[in-house]
Motif scaffolding. Sequence first.
Motif, mmCIF file in Angstrom:
data_model
loop_
_atom_site.group_PDB
_atom_site.id
_atom_site.type_symbol
_atom_site.label_atom_id
_atom_site.label_comp_id
_atom_site.label_asym_id
_atom_site.label_seq_id
_atom_site.Cartn_x
_atom_site.Cartn_y
_atom_site.Cartn_z
ATOM 1 N N UNK A 1 0.861 -0.637 0.028
ATOM 2 C CA UNK A 1 0.211 -0.023 0.271
ATOM 3 C C UNK A 1 0.470 1.478 -0.259
ATOM 4 N N UNK A 2 2.165 1.024 0.333
ATOM 5 C CA UNK A 2 2.793 2.428 0.149
ATOM 6 C C UNK A 2 3.667 3.005 -0.755
ATOM 7 N N UNK A 3 3.638 1.972 -1.936
ATOM 8 C CA UNK A 3 4.453 2.345 -3.223
ATOM 9 C C UNK A 3 3.896 3.254 -3.831
ATOM 10 N N UNK A 4 4.149 4.273 -4.976
ATOM 11 C CA UNK A 4 3.365 4.488 -5.454
ATOM 12 C C UNK A 4 2.436 4.112 -6.857
ATOM 13 N N UNK A 5 1.818 3.876 -7.471
ATOM 14 C CA UNK A 5 1.228 4.065 -9.009
ATOM 15 C C UNK A 5 0.784 4.689 -9.464
ATOM 16 N N UNK A 6 0.488 3.768 -10.982
ATOM 17 C CA UNK A 6 1.374 4.510 -12.153
ATOM 18 C C UNK A 6 -0.379 4.209 -12.801
ATOM 19 N N UNK A 7 -1.535 5.404 -13.185
ATOM 20 C CA UNK A 7 -2.707 5.180 -13.032
ATOM 21 C C UNK A 7 -3.113 5.698 -14.510
ATOM 22 N N UNK A 8 -3.771 5.360 -16.031
ATOM 23 C CA UNK A 8 -4.819 6.435 -16.437
ATOM 24 C C UNK A 8 -5.531 6.937 -16.428
ATOM 25 N N UNK A 9 -5.073 8.604 -16.784
ATOM 26 C CA UNK A 9 -5.985 9.132 -16.325
ATOM 27 C C UNK A 9 -7.221 9.434 -17.809
ATOM 28 N N UNK A 10 -8.322 10.076 -17.588
ATOM 29 C CA UNK A 10 -9.704 10.731 -18.110
ATOM 30 C C UNK A 10 -10.042 9.182 -18.366
ATOM 31 N N UNK A 11 -9.651 8.118 -16.977
ATOM 32 C CA UNK A 11 -11.518 7.752 -16.671
ATOM 33 C C UNK A 11 -11.651 8.192 -15.137
ATOM 34 N N UNK A 12 -11.440 7.968 -13.946
ATOM 35 C CA UNK A 12 -11.774 8.867 -12.888
ATOM 36 C C UNK A 12 -11.422 10.507 -12.502
ATOM 37 N N UNK A 13 -10.324 10.807 -13.627
ATOM 38 C CA UNK A 13 -9.674 11.814 -13.184
ATOM 39 C C UNK A 13 -9.258 12.665 -15.191
ATOM 40 N N UNK A 14 -9.173 13.568 -14.831
ATOM 41 C CA UNK A 14 -8.009 13.571 -15.260
ATOM 42 C C UNK A 14 -7.030 14.926 -14.321
ATOM 43 N N UNK B 1 -0.846 9.110 -14.434
ATOM 44 C CA UNK B 1 0.254 9.832 -14.148
ATOM 45 C C UNK B 1 0.529 8.904 -12.217
ATOM 46 N N UNK B 2 1.755 9.416 -11.822
ATOM 47 C CA UNK B 2 1.879 8.427 -10.798
ATOM 48 C C UNK B 2 1.808 9.167 -9.968
ATOM 49 N N UNK B 3 0.913 8.062 -8.758
ATOM 50 C CA UNK B 3 0.517 8.588 -7.978
ATOM 51 C C UNK B 3 1.087 8.317 -6.750
ATOM 52 N N UNK B 4 1.005 8.811 -5.531
ATOM 53 C CA UNK B 4 1.416 7.964 -3.811
ATOM 54 C C UNK B 4 1.225 7.323 -3.839
ATOM 55 N N UNK B 5 0.760 6.000 -2.915
ATOM 56 C CA UNK B 5 0.030 5.404 -2.787
ATOM 57 C C UNK B 5 -0.481 6.053 -1.218
ATOM 58 N N UNK B 6 -1.314 5.261 -1.389
ATOM 59 C CA UNK B 6 -2.564 5.234 0.045
ATOM 60 C C UNK B 6 -1.838 6.089 1.391
ATOM 61 N N UNK B 7 -0.953 4.992 1.764
ATOM 62 C CA UNK B 7 -0.399 4.991 2.788
ATOM 63 C C UNK B 7 0.994 4.883 2.028
ATOM 64 N N UNK B 8 1.462 6.363 1.520
ATOM 65 C CA UNK B 8 2.572 6.706 0.999
ATOM 66 C C UNK B 8 4.181 6.511 1.950
ATOM 67 N N UNK B 9 5.499 6.789 1.796
ATOM 68 C CA UNK B 9 6.316 5.937 2.106
ATOM 69 C C UNK B 9 6.915 7.424 2.840
ATOM 70 N N UNK B 10 7.490 7.306 3.483
ATOM 71 C CA UNK B 10 8.093 8.792 4.192
ATOM 72 C C UNK B 10 9.174 9.043 3.857
ATOM 73 N N UNK B 11 9.745 8.439 3.310
ATOM 74 C CA UNK B 11 10.997 8.904 1.676
ATOM 75 C C UNK B 11 11.281 8.520 0.893
ATOM 76 N N UNK B 12 11.957 9.518 0.347
ATOM 77 C CA UNK B 12 13.334 8.284 -1.415
ATOM 78 C C UNK B 12 11.353 7.883 -2.040
ATOM 79 N N UNK B 13 10.719 8.503 -2.445
ATOM 80 C CA UNK B 13 9.976 8.194 -3.189
ATOM 81 C C UNK B 13 9.422 9.390 -4.117
ATOM 82 N N UNK B 14 9.035 9.192 -5.380
ATOM 83 C CA UNK B 14 9.165 10.702 -6.213
ATOM 84 C C UNK B 14 7.753 11.600 -6.658
ATOM 85 N N UNK B 15 7.177 10.447 -5.704
ATOM 86 C CA UNK B 15 5.296 11.284 -5.943
ATOM 87 C C UNK B 15 4.640 11.336 -4.265
#
Length: 190
Positions: free
Chosen positions: A30-43, A115-129
């Motif tokens: 749950x802590x790792x970033x996710x890559x999501x398509x835009x235009x489906x649930x959000x732009x 777009x890459x988004x943070x995980x719902x429970x994001x890491x504390x450091x060293x993440x791109x988003x």
Amino acid sequence: MTGEHERLSAWFAAATPAPAESMAAWRLAPKFPRRLSTGITFDVVLADRSIVELAYEILSQYKQTVGPAIRFTNLTMAAVLVPPGTAPRWHGLVTGSSWLDRKAVPVCFGPGHAVRIPGIAPLAQDVPVEWLKEPSTESAIGDVPLLTSPVQLVRCLAEARSILTPDDERNPLSRAVSAVRAVLRTPQRT
């Protein structure tokens, strides 16, 4: 995952080709970033991070809905999640706003992008988003978090850009608008 995280993950998973598989993978990480398509649930509206941060402050001052936004830690950019269908209307919104500097117009991405988004429970450091403003089920309709209105966003991005742009980079009209805003914000003595 907590119930709130599970509902948000389900909403985000709808933007993937295989929502059930995505949910299963996210439960394990749950802590790792996710890559999501835009235009489906959000732009996504992409702009300079300082402009987005100030625009969010302005939106809050105007008591407008402030939806999820992402800050890219290795770039000077931020992304605001807006309702799907915003991308085809974005140019018209910018043209109809008080956006004075056409060089730095924010871009809106819809279908065909990701777009890459943070995980719902994001890491504390060293993440791109990381979250500039986390999504919340408290400000949601059903299980869908409220997203920032593109009409209000473009106005506040334009105002933020006007405030942050040095006088020597602005055109005469932009400087005049800033001067009027400064006068209007200054308390008047009676």
